[in-house]
Write a protein that holds these residues in place. Structure first.
Motif, short mmCIF file in Angstrom:
data_model
loop_
_atom_site.label_atom_id
_atom_site.label_comp_id
_atom_site.label_asym_id
_atom_site.label_seq_id
_atom_site.Cartn_x
_atom_site.Cartn_y
_atom_site.Cartn_z
N GLU A 137 29.84 73.07 -22.14
CA GLU A 137 28.92 71.96 -21.88
C GLU A 137 28.20 71.53 -23.16
OE1 GLU A 137 26.36 73.32 -18.70
OE2 GLU A 137 27.57 72.20 -17.27
N GLU A 138 27.75 72.52 -23.92
CA GLU A 138 27.09 72.22 -25.19
C GLU A 138 27.21 73.41 -26.12
OE1 GLU A 138 22.99 71.22 -24.50
OE2 GLU A 138 22.39 73.30 -24.34
N ARG B 163 25.48 79.42 -30.17
CA ARG B 163 25.42 79.72 -28.73
C ARG B 163 26.24 78.67 -28.00
NH1 ARG B 163 19.99 79.21 -27.28
NH2 ARG B 163 20.35 77.44 -25.95
N VAL B 164 27.18 79.11 -27.19
CA VAL B 164 28.05 78.21 -26.44
C VAL B 164 27.64 78.28 -24.97
CG1 VAL B 164 30.42 77.68 -25.79
CG2 VAL B 164 29.93 78.57 -28.07
N GLU B 165 27.24 77.14 -24.42
CA GLU B 165 26.86 77.06 -23.01
C GLU B 165 28.06 76.54 -22.21
OE1 GLU B 165 23.97 78.07 -21.80
OE2 GLU B 165 23.08 78.47 -23.77
N ARG B 166 28.42 77.26 -21.15
CA ARG B 166 29.58 76.89 -20.34
C ARG B 166 29.16 76.61 -18.90
NH1 ARG B 166 34.29 78.20 -23.15
NH2 ARG B 166 33.94 79.53 -24.94
N ASP B 167 29.95 75.78 -18.21
CA ASP B 167 29.69 75.53 -16.80
C ASP B 167 30.37 76.61 -15.95
OD1 ASP B 167 32.38 74.87 -16.74
OD2 ASP B 167 32.05 72.73 -16.46
#
Length: 155
Positions: free
Chosen positions: A79-80, A69-73
Protein backbone atom coordinates in the motif's frame (compact mmCIF):
# COMPACT_ATOMS: atom_id res chain seq x y z
CA UNK A 1 24.97 -0.51 -18.58
CA UNK A 2 26.17 3.14 -18.62
CA UNK A 3 23.90 3.91 -15.69
CA UNK A 4 25.06 0.92 -13.63
CA UNK A 5 28.70 1.76 -14.31
CA UNK A 6 28.03 5.35 -13.21
CA UNK A 7 26.32 4.11 -10.01
CA UNK A 8 29.24 1.88 -9.09
CA UNK A 9 31.70 4.74 -9.64
CA UNK A 10 29.54 7.10 -7.58
CA UNK A 11 29.10 4.65 -4.69
CA UNK A 12 32.83 3.91 -4.64
CA UNK A 13 33.53 7.63 -4.21
CA UNK A 14 31.04 7.95 -1.35
CA UNK A 15 32.51 5.34 0.95
CA UNK A 16 35.90 3.85 1.66
CA UNK A 17 34.28 0.54 2.53
CA UNK A 18 35.13 -2.31 0.19
CA UNK A 19 31.46 -3.33 0.02
CA UNK A 20 30.14 0.14 -0.82
CA UNK A 21 28.38 -1.27 -3.88
CA UNK A 22 24.63 -0.90 -3.13
CA UNK A 23 23.84 -4.20 -4.86
CA UNK A 24 26.31 -6.05 -2.64
CA UNK A 25 24.99 -4.32 0.46
CA UNK A 26 21.35 -5.19 -0.33
CA UNK A 27 22.14 -8.85 -1.01
CA UNK A 28 24.20 -9.05 2.20
CA UNK A 29 21.35 -7.53 4.20
CA UNK A 30 18.90 -10.00 2.68
CA UNK A 31 21.21 -12.95 3.36
CA UNK A 32 21.62 -11.97 7.02
CA UNK A 33 18.19 -10.59 7.93
CA UNK A 34 15.93 -12.02 5.22
CA UNK A 35 15.22 -8.59 3.67
CA UNK A 36 17.28 -6.02 1.83
CA UNK A 37 16.28 -2.86 -0.03
CA UNK A 38 17.42 -0.89 -3.05
CA UNK A 39 16.22 2.66 -3.62
CA UNK A 40 16.32 4.83 -6.73
CA UNK A 41 16.35 8.55 -6.09
CA UNK A 42 17.30 11.87 -7.63
CA UNK A 43 19.65 14.04 -5.54
CA UNK A 44 18.26 17.51 -4.87
CA UNK A 45 21.17 19.12 -6.71
CA UNK A 46 19.87 17.60 -9.99
CA UNK A 47 16.25 18.65 -9.47
CA UNK A 48 16.28 21.46 -12.06
CA UNK A 49 19.23 20.34 -14.21
CA UNK A 50 18.21 19.60 -17.80
CA UNK A 51 21.46 19.46 -19.76
CA UNK A 52 22.84 16.18 -18.40
CA UNK A 53 21.96 12.59 -19.33
CA UNK A 54 19.19 11.04 -17.25
CA UNK A 55 21.44 8.27 -15.94
CA UNK A 56 23.66 10.91 -14.32
CA UNK A 57 20.69 12.31 -12.38
CA UNK A 58 19.44 9.04 -10.86
CA UNK A 59 21.21 7.34 -7.98
CA UNK A 60 20.93 3.87 -6.47
CA UNK A 61 21.59 3.15 -2.84
CA UNK A 62 20.95 0.54 -0.21
CA UNK A 63 19.08 2.08 2.74
CA UNK A 64 20.24 1.23 6.24
CA UNK A 65 18.54 -1.62 8.06
CA UNK A 66 15.35 -0.42 9.74
CA UNK A 67 15.02 2.72 7.60
CA UNK A 68 12.42 1.24 5.22
CA UNK A 69 8.93 0.19 6.29
CA UNK A 70 6.60 -1.53 3.82
CA UNK A 71 2.88 -1.39 4.61
CA UNK A 72 0.80 -4.16 3.02
CA UNK A 73 -2.93 -4.80 2.75
CA UNK A 74 -4.70 -8.05 3.71
CA UNK A 75 -3.77 -9.61 0.35
CA UNK A 76 -0.07 -8.85 0.81
CA UNK A 77 -0.07 -6.06 -1.79
CA UNK A 78 2.07 -3.03 -0.99
CA UNK A 79 0.00 0.00 0.00
CA UNK A 80 2.81 2.38 0.86
CA UNK A 81 6.55 2.45 1.47
CA UNK A 82 8.07 4.75 4.08
CA UNK A 83 11.78 5.54 3.96
CA UNK A 84 13.36 7.44 6.84
CA UNK A 85 16.81 9.03 6.67
CA UNK A 86 18.60 11.40 9.02
CA UNK A 87 16.72 14.46 7.84
CA UNK A 88 13.76 13.25 5.74
CA UNK A 89 10.74 10.99 5.82
CA UNK A 90 9.69 9.90 2.34
CA UNK A 91 6.31 8.22 1.85
CA UNK A 92 5.39 6.59 -1.47
CA UNK A 93 1.88 5.55 -2.46
CA UNK A 94 0.98 3.87 -5.73
CA UNK A 95 -2.37 4.54 -7.40
CA UNK A 96 -3.44 1.09 -8.68
CA UNK A 97 -5.65 2.59 -11.40
CA UNK A 98 -3.31 5.15 -12.97
CA UNK A 99 -0.01 3.52 -11.96
CA UNK A 100 1.22 6.88 -10.69
CA UNK A 101 3.51 7.02 -7.68
CA UNK A 102 2.86 9.91 -5.30
CA UNK A 103 5.65 11.16 -3.06
CA UNK A 104 5.37 12.99 0.22
CA UNK A 105 8.76 14.11 1.60
CA UNK A 106 8.93 15.81 4.97
CA UNK A 107 12.27 17.34 5.88
CA UNK A 108 13.66 17.86 9.36
CA UNK A 109 13.31 21.64 9.00
CA UNK A 110 9.56 21.20 8.36
CA UNK A 111 9.73 21.70 4.59
CA UNK A 112 7.24 19.51 2.72
CA UNK A 113 7.58 18.36 -0.89
CA UNK A 114 4.82 16.54 -2.75
CA UNK A 115 4.78 15.37 -6.35
CA UNK A 116 3.57 12.56 -8.57
CA UNK A 117 5.52 10.51 -11.12
CA UNK A 118 4.45 7.81 -13.55
CA UNK A 119 6.81 4.82 -13.48
CA UNK A 120 4.32 2.46 -15.09
CA UNK A 121 3.04 1.07 -11.81
CA UNK A 122 6.51 0.46 -10.33
CA UNK A 123 7.94 1.54 -6.99
CA UNK A 124 11.32 3.25 -6.60
CA UNK A 125 12.17 1.08 -3.59
CA UNK A 126 12.69 -2.61 -4.28
CA UNK A 127 12.57 -5.25 -1.57
CA UNK A 128 14.81 -8.30 -1.84
CA UNK A 129 13.61 -11.29 0.16
CA UNK A 130 15.28 -14.59 0.88
CA UNK A 131 15.51 -17.05 3.75
CA UNK A 132 18.04 -15.78 6.26
CA UNK A 133 21.27 -17.74 6.34
CA UNK A 134 21.46 -17.17 10.10
CA UNK A 135 18.82 -19.55 11.47
CA UNK A 136 17.97 -20.45 15.07
CA UNK A 137 20.10 -23.59 14.75
CA UNK A 138 23.09 -21.55 13.57
CA UNK A 139 22.65 -19.13 16.49
CA UNK A 140 22.40 -22.05 18.94
CA UNK A 141 25.59 -23.62 17.58
CA UNK A 142 27.41 -20.27 17.78
CA UNK A 143 26.29 -19.83 21.39
CA UNK A 144 27.55 -23.32 22.24
CA UNK A 145 30.88 -22.57 20.57
CA UNK A 146 31.14 -19.27 22.49
CA UNK A 147 30.47 -21.10 25.77
CA UNK A 148 33.07 -23.78 24.93
CA UNK A 149 35.69 -21.12 24.17
CA UNK A 150 34.83 -19.25 27.40
CA UNK A 151 35.15 -22.43 29.46
CA UNK A 152 38.39 -23.49 27.74
CA UNK A 153 40.55 -21.33 30.00
CA UNK A 154 38.89 -22.72 33.15
CA UNK A 155 39.14 -26.33 32.12
Amino acid sequence: SDWLEQMLKHSAMLDEDVDSNPLTQAVTQAAVTGKGYLRLYQPRRYKDVVNTPLYNKIRLHCPLLGSVRVERDDDGEIEEIIYTSNNTIETQRLDPITGELSYNVTRKDGELDEWTENFGGNWTIFELRMPSLITCDIKRMQNALNKDLTMLGRN
